[in-house]
Design an enzyme around this catalytic site. Structure first.
Site, PDB file in Angstrom:
ATOM      1  CE  LYS A   1      -3.284   2.537   2.995  1.00  0.00           C
ATOM      2  NZ  LYS A   1      -4.209   2.481   4.139  1.00  0.00           N
TER       3      LYS A   1
ATOM      4  CE  LYS B   1      -6.839   8.405   8.139  1.00  0.00           C
ATOM      5  NZ  LYS B   1      -7.424   7.274   8.881  1.00  0.00           N
TER       6      LYS B   1
ATOM      7  CG  ASP C   1      -2.009   5.071   5.075  1.00  0.00           C
ATOM      8  OD1 ASP C   1      -1.824   4.043   5.750  1.00  0.00           O
ATOM      9  OD2 ASP C   1      -3.097   5.360   4.548  1.00  0.00           O
TER      10      ASP C   1
ATOM     11  CD  GLU D   1      -6.746   5.044   2.481  1.00  0.00           C
ATOM     12  OE1 GLU D   1      -7.755   5.070   3.211  1.00  0.00           O
ATOM     13  OE2 GLU D   1      -5.611   4.820   2.911  1.00  0.00           O
TER      14      GLU D   1
ATOM     15  NE  ARG E   1     -10.890  -1.430   3.663  1.00  0.00           N
ATOM     16  CZ  ARG E   1     -11.483  -1.629   4.840  1.00  0.00           C
ATOM     17  NH1 ARG E   1     -12.635  -2.276   4.900  1.00  0.00           N
ATOM     18  NH2 ARG E   1     -10.929  -1.184   5.944  1.00  0.00           N
TER      19      ARG E   1
HETATM   20  N1  BES Z   1      -4.449   4.227   6.956  1.00  0.00           N
HETATM   21  C1  BES Z   1      -5.608   3.920   7.729  1.00  0.00           C
HETATM   22  C2  BES Z   1      -5.335   2.854   8.793  1.00  0.00           C
HETATM   23  C3  BES Z   1      -4.399   3.223   9.907  1.00  0.00           C
HETATM   24  C4  BES Z   1      -4.893   3.618  11.122  1.00  0.00           C
HETATM   25  C5  BES Z   1      -3.031   3.116   9.747  1.00  0.00           C
HETATM   26  C6  BES Z   1      -4.029   3.921  12.152  1.00  0.00           C
HETATM   27  C7  BES Z   1      -2.175   3.425  10.771  1.00  0.00           C
HETATM   28  C8  BES Z   1      -2.673   3.826  11.981  1.00  0.00           C
HETATM   29  C9  BES Z   1      -6.713   3.376   6.824  1.00  0.00           C
HETATM   30  O1  BES Z   1      -6.728   3.859   5.535  1.00  0.00           O
HETATM   31  C10 BES Z   1      -8.007   3.765   7.457  1.00  0.00           C
HETATM   32  O2  BES Z   1      -8.268   4.927   7.552  1.00  0.00           O
HETATM   33  N2  BES Z   1      -8.775   2.774   7.886  1.00  0.00           N
HETATM   34  C11 BES Z   1     -10.014   3.003   8.527  1.00  0.00           C
HETATM   35  C12 BES Z   1     -11.012   2.015   7.956  1.00  0.00           C
HETATM   36  C13 BES Z   1     -12.424   2.289   8.362  1.00  0.00           C
HETATM   37  C14 BES Z   1     -12.909   3.539   7.685  1.00  0.00           C
HETATM   38  C15 BES Z   1     -13.264   1.112   7.979  1.00  0.00           C
HETATM   39  C16 BES Z   1      -9.832   2.766  10.024  1.00  0.00           C
HETATM   40  O3  BES Z   1      -9.080   1.865  10.380  1.00  0.00           O
HETATM   41  O4  BES Z   1     -10.388   3.514  10.794  1.00  0.00           O
HETATM   42 ZN    ZN Z   2      -7.861   5.680   5.360  1.00  0.00          ZN
HETATM   43 ZN    ZN Z   3      -4.877   4.516   4.797  1.00  0.00          ZN
END
Ligand code: BES
Ligand code: ZN
Ligand code: ZN
Length: 495
Positions: A267, A279, A290, A351, A353
């Site tokens: 990724k 966020k 990321d 995003e 996935r």
């Molecule tokens: N990049 C984030 C995941 C992440 C969170 C990485 C904390 C490192 C530290 C990912 O793209 C994301 O935002 N995931 C969301 C998914 C949700 C919207 C289903 C999450 O984990 O909150």
């Molecule tokens: Zn995200």
């Molecule tokens: Zn992300």
């Protein structure tokens, strides 16, 4: 830093620091430390028995002007319990030696490899640990930065090993250490510097130096190919998305039906604001990392290109920036992925996935017979496993088993999570084939279920490194910041 095997007696080596690992058991039973204790006329025994120094893992104690040694300073390194002294621990304490030496401006450091592991394995992990420890992340400070680099790191052994084998093991360790630091450098870069385009430039230039060829798929080509899941994520940004494909130059491209081909997919979200599903401000800055999965794939490929693995391997890094704008994808949008499946984008912050879906499916068209993806994919994985293990899920149980047992050498924790078909229910969409988020529960698993849809039946492993890519506190063997997690795991598996 020059790393070399040094034959000869530890007593007669002239150096700034002689680093000597000590185990907790040796607090009471000094027999295995006898030669050191005798040489130093009992200092070691008295420091240990006075409890001034407890040889717990990562602790250390300096003894200046030690009698009987040519070294200016004897550094006792806590090695923890002998019974728990895995090769990964040796890597760490080699790193402790380098960082303690660096902070006291020592230039020549001798490190006594103890622990009873085979000499070449010890040499390799010690070299990795030394290179890893010698890395600093403060590259954008303009003030005086003290040069604290160790110049020479000499490895000493109590048993005789073949010089050739040791030299080769050190060479390998340095390659992997450098590759890990390369991944850390990229992940530490702010997103205004490391854009998807810049990622592609570095993959091409630094990749070429290591023996990789990089092919970059531009937006127009991805549009033609129908990679609309990936493109939807990049659409909100002024920075164009890139799909970086890395090949080892000496490995000839193979015909599709001929033999195995491993694909590593990372990724590469150079900044994840969440997009329209934006966020909160707190810690959003960390989302510059990321792309750590992509950096791990790039780092691993640079190492593999120099290590000549027997298995053919390619790397794919979908690189995009996830921002909100008038052009950005919106919650509720439906896109048709490269594979042909339609996806309802319920949350634009899920995003990773989406870009992986297209990269995984594309890897199959390049002839991949085994796929490993690595991604900072879900906060849910951090909730489940904390900062000790990455989540590991997939359909290739043989590789999962190997990866798990390699942890004692790589020092990178991996823990398998389940992938029952029942979890698939959470990502059913009313309007499309699948939606990109489930409910609150089992978020790391439903994310993996989403990815699975795009691997079809190719044996596949997914590593969720969301809790592992950054070290917020720093370690006695490493500075704060990006960890390069995954490079050692991927390289060790494939070599
Ligand atoms: N990049 C984030 C995941 C992440 C969170 C990485 C904390 C490192 C530290 C990912 O793209 C994301 O935002 N995931 C969301 C998914 C949700 C919207 C289903 C999450 O984990 O909150
Ligand atoms: Zn995200
Ligand atoms: Zn992300």
């Amino acid at each position: 830093m020059q790393i070399e095997f040094r034959p000869g007696d530890f007593r007669s080596i002239a150096c700034d620091i002689l680093a000597f690992p000590v185990f907790e058991e040796e607090n009471k039973d000094f027999t295995s430390l006898e030669s050191l204790d005798k040489a130093t006329r009992g200092i070691v025994r008295s420091v240990l028995s006075s409890r001034e120094f407890k040889p717990e893992l990562h602790q250390s104690c300096k003894i200046y002007q030690p009698a009987g040694l040519k070294a200016r300073c004897l550094l006792l390194l806590g090695a923890g319990k002998k019974s728990q002294f895995e090769p990964a621990r040796l890597r760490e304490i080699a790193g402790v030696a380098v960082r303690v030496a660096g902070s006291s401006s020592a230039k020549n450091v001798a490190f006594f490899c103890r622990g009873g592991h085979p000499a070449d394995l010890s040499a390799r992990v010690s070299a990795e640990g030394a290179v890893y420890a010698n890395y600093e992340s403060d590259i954008y400070k303009t003030g005086d930065r003290e040069p604290r680099d160790v110049e020479n790191f000499w490895l000493l052994f109590d048993k005789k090993g073949s010089r050739e084998a040791l030299r080769e093991a050190i060479r390998r360790g340095v390659i992997v250490g450098d590759a890990t630091n390369l991944a850390r450098t990229l992940a530490n870069e702010p997103s205004n510097i490391l854009t998807p385009s810049q990622f592609a430039v570095r993959a091409s230039t630094e990749g070429a130096r290591a023996g990789l060829s990089a092919q970059i798929l531009e937006r127009e080509e991805m549009e033609k190919l129908g990679m609309n899941a990936l493109l939807a994520v990049g659409r909100g940004s002024e920075e164009p998305p890139k799909l970086i494909i890395l090949r080892i130059a000496e490995q000839k491209p193979r015909k599709r039906s001929r033999g195995p081909l491993f694909a590593l997919v990372g990724k590469g979200v150079t900044f994840d604001s969440g997009g329209i599903s934006i966020k909160p401000a707190e810690k959003m800055d960390e989302m510059k990392a990321d792309m750590s999965g992509g950096a791990a794939v790039f780092g691993a490929m640079t190492a593999l290109a120099q290590l000549h693995p027997r298995v053919p391997v390619i790397g794919l890094i979908p690189a995009v920036e996830n921002l909100p704008s008038g052009k950005a994808a919106k919650p509720g949008d439906v896109v048709k992925s490269f594979l042909g499946k339609t996806v309802e984008i319920v949350n634009t912050d899920a995003e990773g996935r989406l870009i992986l879906a297209d990269a995984l499916a594309y890897a199959r068209t390049l002839g991949a017979t085994n796929i490993i993806d690595i991604a900072t994919l879900t906060g849910a994985c951090v909730v489940a496993l904390g900062h000790v293990n990455a989540g590991m899920l997939g359909t290739d149980q043989t590789t999962i088993g190997r990866l798990r047992s390699n942890c004692r050498v790589t020092g990178e924790g991996l823990w398998q999570l389940p992938l029952d078909d029942e979890y698939r229910k959470a990502i059913r969409s009313e309007i499309a084939d699948i939606k990109n988020v489930g409910d609150r529960w089992g978020g790391a698993i439903t994310a993996a279920k989403f990815l699975q849809e795009f691997t079809e039946n190719t044996p596949w492993v997914h590593l969720d490194i969301a809790g592992m890519d950054l070290d917020h506190d720093g370690k006695p063997f490493a500075c704060k910041g990006a960890t390069g997690f995954g490079v050692r795991t991927l390289v060790h598996l494939l070599q």
